[in-house]
Enzyme design. Structure first.
Site, PDB file in Angstrom:
ATOM      1  N   ASN A 104     -11.642   1.880 -13.478  1.00 12.85           N
ATOM      2  CA  ASN A 104     -10.591   2.742 -12.861  1.00 12.85           C
ATOM      3  C   ASN A 104      -9.873   3.282 -14.038  1.00 12.85           C
ATOM      4  OD1 ASN A 104      -9.154   4.012 -10.884  1.00 12.85           O
ATOM      5  ND2 ASN A 104      -7.799   2.287 -10.416  1.00 12.85           N
TER       6      ASN A 104
ATOM      7  N   TYR B 199     -13.583  -0.392 -17.191  1.00 15.93           N
ATOM      8  CA  TYR B 199     -13.685   1.194 -17.104  1.00 15.93           C
ATOM      9  C   TYR B 199     -13.897   1.626 -15.492  1.00 15.93           C
ATOM     10  CZ  TYR B 199     -13.489   1.557 -22.161  1.00 15.93           C
ATOM     11  OH  TYR B 199     -13.321   1.702 -23.452  1.00 15.93           O
TER      12      TYR B 199
ATOM     13  N   GLY C 130       4.547   2.853   5.414  1.00 15.08           N
ATOM     14  CA  GLY C 130       4.746   1.863   4.252  1.00 15.08           C
ATOM     15  C   GLY C 130       5.490   2.301   3.233  1.00 15.08           C
ATOM     16  N   ASP C 131       6.274   3.722   3.406  1.00 15.79           N
ATOM     17  CA  ASP C 131       7.216   3.785   2.202  1.00 15.79           C
ATOM     18  C   ASP C 131       8.487   3.143   2.718  1.00 15.79           C
ATOM     19  OD1 ASP C 131       6.116   5.677   0.417  1.00 15.79           O
ATOM     20  OD2 ASP C 131       6.422   7.433   1.436  1.00 15.79           O
TER      21      ASP C 131
ATOM     22  N   SER D 127       5.126  -6.007 -10.025  1.00 12.73           N
ATOM     23  CA  SER D 127       5.552  -4.585  -9.335  1.00 12.73           C
ATOM     24  C   SER D 127       6.673  -4.904  -8.824  1.00 12.73           C
ATOM     25  CB  SER D 127       4.472  -4.068  -8.701  1.00 12.73           C
ATOM     26  OG  SER D 127       4.731  -2.930  -7.920  1.00 12.73           O
ATOM     27  N   ALA D 128       7.414  -3.685  -8.473  1.00 11.82           N
ATOM     28  CA  ALA D 128       8.571  -3.378  -7.795  1.00 11.82           C
ATOM     29  C   ALA D 128       8.300  -3.470  -6.272  1.00 11.82           C
ATOM     30  CB  ALA D 128       9.656  -2.406  -7.938  1.00 11.82           C
TER      31      ALA D 128
ATOM     32  N   LYS E 129      -4.890  -1.273  -8.242  1.00  8.02           N
ATOM     33  CA  LYS E 129      -3.543  -0.837  -8.053  1.00  8.02           C
ATOM     34  C   LYS E 129      -3.153   0.294  -7.030  1.00  8.02           C
ATOM     35  CE  LYS E 129      -3.794   2.906 -11.580  1.00  8.02           C
ATOM     36  NZ  LYS E 129      -3.156   3.593 -12.572  1.00  8.02           N
TER      37      LYS E 129
ATOM     38  N   ASN F 125      -2.829   9.584  -5.441  1.00  9.56           N
ATOM     39  CA  ASN F 125      -1.862   8.975  -4.313  1.00  9.56           C
ATOM     40  C   ASN F 125      -0.359   9.193  -4.847  1.00  9.56           C
ATOM     41  OD1 ASN F 125      -3.828   7.709  -2.826  1.00  9.56           O
ATOM     42  ND2 ASN F 125      -4.131   6.492  -4.092  1.00  9.56           N
TER      43      ASN F 125
ATOM     44  N   ARG G 247       5.382   8.781   4.901  1.00 10.48           N
ATOM     45  CA  ARG G 247       4.028   7.973   4.793  1.00 10.48           C
ATOM     46  C   ARG G 247       4.292   6.550   5.472  1.00 10.48           C
ATOM     47  NH1 ARG G 247       2.167   7.711  -1.429  1.00 10.48           N
ATOM     48  NH2 ARG G 247       3.993   6.689  -1.183  1.00 10.48           N
TER      49      ARG G 247
ATOM     50  N   TYR H 224      -1.852  -5.118  -1.817  1.00  8.58           N
ATOM     51  CA  TYR H 224      -1.640  -5.168  -3.330  1.00  8.58           C
ATOM     52  C   TYR H 224      -0.365  -5.993  -3.758  1.00  8.58           C
ATOM     53  CZ  TYR H 224       0.189  -2.869  -7.511  1.00  8.58           C
ATOM     54  OH  TYR H 224       0.762  -2.521  -8.737  1.00  8.58           O
TER      55      TYR H 224
ATOM     56  N   LYS I 199       0.154  -9.464  -6.229  1.00 14.79           N
ATOM     57  CA  LYS I 199       1.150  -9.496  -7.273  1.00 14.79           C
ATOM     58  C   LYS I 199       2.147 -10.743  -7.197  1.00 14.79           C
ATOM     59  CE  LYS I 199      -0.078  -5.866  -9.754  1.00 14.79           C
ATOM     60  NZ  LYS I 199      -0.588  -6.083 -11.095  1.00 14.79           N
TER      61      LYS I 199
END
Ligand code: UFG
Length: 350
Positions: free
Chosen positions: A35, A33, A307-308, A136-137, A96, A210, A305, A160, A164
């Protein structure tokens, strides 16, 4: 059949718990709990009871961190002793936020990787060797051609994403161990949005979101003033970034399809993209949201942004062919359901 769902109280976890219960699975959730919200699973039960007119349904919930080996083991012992052993795990537990992972990489490596190792060790001890993992993609590299295939280059750019990848590698090594027969599905999610169509469960970010979708719903509701669009000079049709948005219930159903797919094998490891295969720009998403919900989103253009990536779109052919599953809810449905959740729950679960 009893399934253990670490992280089952979170956004994707709670929607998957609902789909599992509706398909008749028994579930045990372990969630810290930290997050997520206690109310989410209570609401899952409310929906199941309402839809199926059943009274005697429950979720066994253990409030603990998966790094706590004793807490995880206790659950396996409990169900073994009851003659109803845990048969498989759908593993959502972990941190995440990309941004937070850059600020506190040790936390991310500890929770995500050590937590997963702990879970796998206990699973192995109790002969439970079927796992569906939340990947995750974000693990794919920038320079890949689109759409992204499961064998596209893996090159995450933040801690992150690297956690993964590490967990996928640990699962690979575990699978390659010659003595035990593991069944493993690494599900690489694209961008899950929307909510259950009842508006009773949905995404409830803690603090300022975010991600774009909860940001949009909170601007539409007047909780946040304005959406900043990150970049208008990307090499896309309208200059804004393109993503593959998938309805969270389609994603939830994909987990059950993956679990049932694994059950056809003695031993199996599969990596699957869970996306729609369709790209939507930020402006298209806002436009669709405004039209189907008859609301206005106040917005401005900001710089890119850090890192996008410009476009992230799945090749989902492998998932479509293996899983007997396909995403059924389009972008309009994602926007309608996400807005319904926001209106009915202006402050999420709080
Ligand atoms: N965006 C905005 N304004 C915002 C927030 C986002 O313009 O306030 C844009 C981003 O620039 C991006 C798009 O909206 O182009 C989607 O951004 P999100 O933050 O919602 O999602 P990301 O694609 O960056 O990342 C998400 C999850 C990751 C996951 C990844 C999988 O946050 O955890 O999808 O592709 F790994």
């Amino acid at each position: 059949m009893r399934i253990l769902v670490p992280g089952g109280a979170g956004f994707i976890g709670s929607h998957t718990c609902l789909a599992l219960l509706e398909k008749g699975y028994e579930i045990t959730v372990i969630d810290s709990y930290i997050n997520s919200h206690k109310k989410s699973l209570q609401r899952v039960l409310d929906i199941v009871k309402r839809n199926n007119r059943v009274k005697n349904i429950s979720i066994d919930i253990e409030i603990a961190d998966i790094r706590d080996e004793k807490a995880v083991e206790k659950l396996f012992i409990r169900y073994k002793d009851l003659g109803n052993p845990i048969k498989a795990v759908i593993h959502f537990a972990g941190r995440k936020s990309v941004q937070e992972s850059v600020l506190d990489p040790l936390l991310y490596w500890d929770v995500n990787v050590n937590g997963s190792i702990n879970l796998l060790r206990v699973m192995d001890k109790y002969n439970c060797r079927t796992i569906v993992f939340s990947s995750s993609a974000t693990i794919y590299g920038f320079s890949n051609s689109l759409p992204l295939k499961e064998n596209s280059e893996i090159k995450p750019i933040n801690p992150y994403g690297r956690t993964k990848v590490a967990i996928e590698q640990i699962l690979n090594d575990t699978y390659n161990n010659q003595t035990d027969k593991w069944k493993i599905a690494n599900l690489r999610y694209f961008n899950p949005i929307g909510a259950h169509s009842s508006g009773i469960i949905g995404e409830s970010p803690i603090g300022i979101p975010n991600n774009i979708f909860p940001y949009i719903t909170q601007v539409a509701a007047g909780i946040l003033d304005q959406l900043s669009i990150f970049g208008q000079d990307w090499p896309t049709l309208d200059g804004t970034c393109v993503r593959d948005y998938i309805h969270v219930m389609d994603l939830a159903e994909g987990h059950i399809a993956a679990l049932e797919y694994l059950n056809n094998f003695e031993k199996k490891l599969v990596n699957l993209n869970l996306g729609t295969g369709l790209g939507t720009s930020v402006l298209e998403l806002i436009d669709t949201f405004e039209k189907v919900n008859n609301v206005k989103i106040s917005k401005n253009f900001a710089g890119r942004r850090i890192g996008d990536s410009c476009k992230v779109v799945a090749d989902n052919c492998l998932a479509l062919s293996c899983l007997n599953w396909s995403p059924k809810r389009d972008l309009e449905k994602m926007c309608l359901d996400g807005w319904k959740w926001q209106i009915l729950n202006p402050r999420g679960y709080d």
